[in-house]
Write an enzyme that holds these catalytic residues in place. Sequence first.
Site, mmCIF file in Angstrom:
data_model
loop_
_atom_site.group_PDB
_atom_site.id
_atom_site.type_symbol
_atom_site.label_atom_id
_atom_site.label_comp_id
_atom_site.label_asym_id
_atom_site.label_seq_id
_atom_site.Cartn_x
_atom_site.Cartn_y
_atom_site.Cartn_z
ATOM 1 N N SER A 53 -34.822 -17.912 16.287
ATOM 2 C CA SER A 53 -35.429 -17.898 14.948
ATOM 3 C C SER A 53 -34.732 -16.851 14.083
ATOM 4 C CB SER A 53 -36.908 -17.518 15.117
ATOM 5 O OG SER A 53 -37.491 -17.113 13.899
ATOM 6 N N TYR A 96 -44.544 -13.161 17.192
ATOM 7 C CA TYR A 96 -43.481 -14.175 17.126
ATOM 8 C C TYR A 96 -42.114 -13.490 17.110
ATOM 9 C CZ TYR A 96 -41.157 -18.471 15.338
ATOM 10 O OH TYR A 96 -40.347 -19.576 15.157
#
Length: 266
Positions: free
Chosen positions: A147, A160
Amino acid sequence: MFNTDSFSLKGKTAFITGASYGIGFAIATAFAKYGAKIVFNDIKPELVEKGLAAYKEQGITAYGYVCDVTDEAQVAETVAKIEKEVGTVDILVNNAGIIKRIPMIEMSAAEFRQVIDVDLNAPFIVSKAVIPGMIKNGHGKIINICSMMSELGRETVSAYAAAKGGLKMLTRNICSEYGHANIQCNGIGPGYIETPQTAPLRERQADGSRHPFDAFIVAKTPAERWGTTEDLMGPAVFLASDASNFVNGHVLYVDGGILAYIGKQP
Ligand code: NAP
Ligand code: GCO
């Protein structure tokens, strides 16, 4: 020898986790176009059914399994089934993931752990289950879906970002530990991609105007748009194929240039 067949995935068995829809589905569809046999799982039976129907609609015969990637016993059982029913996994994509957007001081430790469990522990569990087969076969490709948050932080995504940052290092470690066995483990770091996961960040405002986060992302991306799942197809095929046999431990950011850009000058 390098030729156009170097990008072929013909005869390869590709296992893409959480690939009923979204990024995983697009990557699996691209792999199928290049000749791979597609295997996917999802945590909910209805999602597996939905995925199977969606692949069929694309003319792809996929094998779908219900399996929670955080459960080591379920994963071991599923990988054994795949090896028996489809073949040894040649290509693994650790795609299944969750996000919780909660300010850190309001987030419970249980919520933090849940994100780490799906986004970091599960790629360890699934990779661990397929690597022995890859060693036996003499080759293997593992692609971890990282990500922007493997590199950057932002408000509300502490778990996250911790998980995706960890996933970048797990990628490098699998490369370090199993590169000698002809296993290449790389990451793809998607930028901001239009999928259900990011839908809340793109919702139109009551007056019809853009969500402020949507406008922020477009301004922060040199390409001046959100990515689509299609943008990830070519990079994934490259990293799954023989064309990338000496690329190992790398994270390929597919982000329209976000990480290269300081932001709009005043
Ligand atoms: P997503 O909503 O994150 O979909 C992932 C899939 O994984 C869903 O089908 C989900 O099922 C499944 N899943 C969740 N927990 C699972 C578990 N424990 N076991 C098995 N399957 C599970 O959709 P996405 O946006 O396509 O994201 C795919 C991956 O790309 C994720 O790792 C995400 O973090 C990453 N990513 C996304 C973006 C983006 O902008 N969209 C950008 C960078 C990275 P449910 O629907 O039941 O949750
Ligand atoms: C968020 C987003 C991101 C993206 C993606 C960026 O809330 O900031 O959901 O984390 O999904 O991972 O690369």
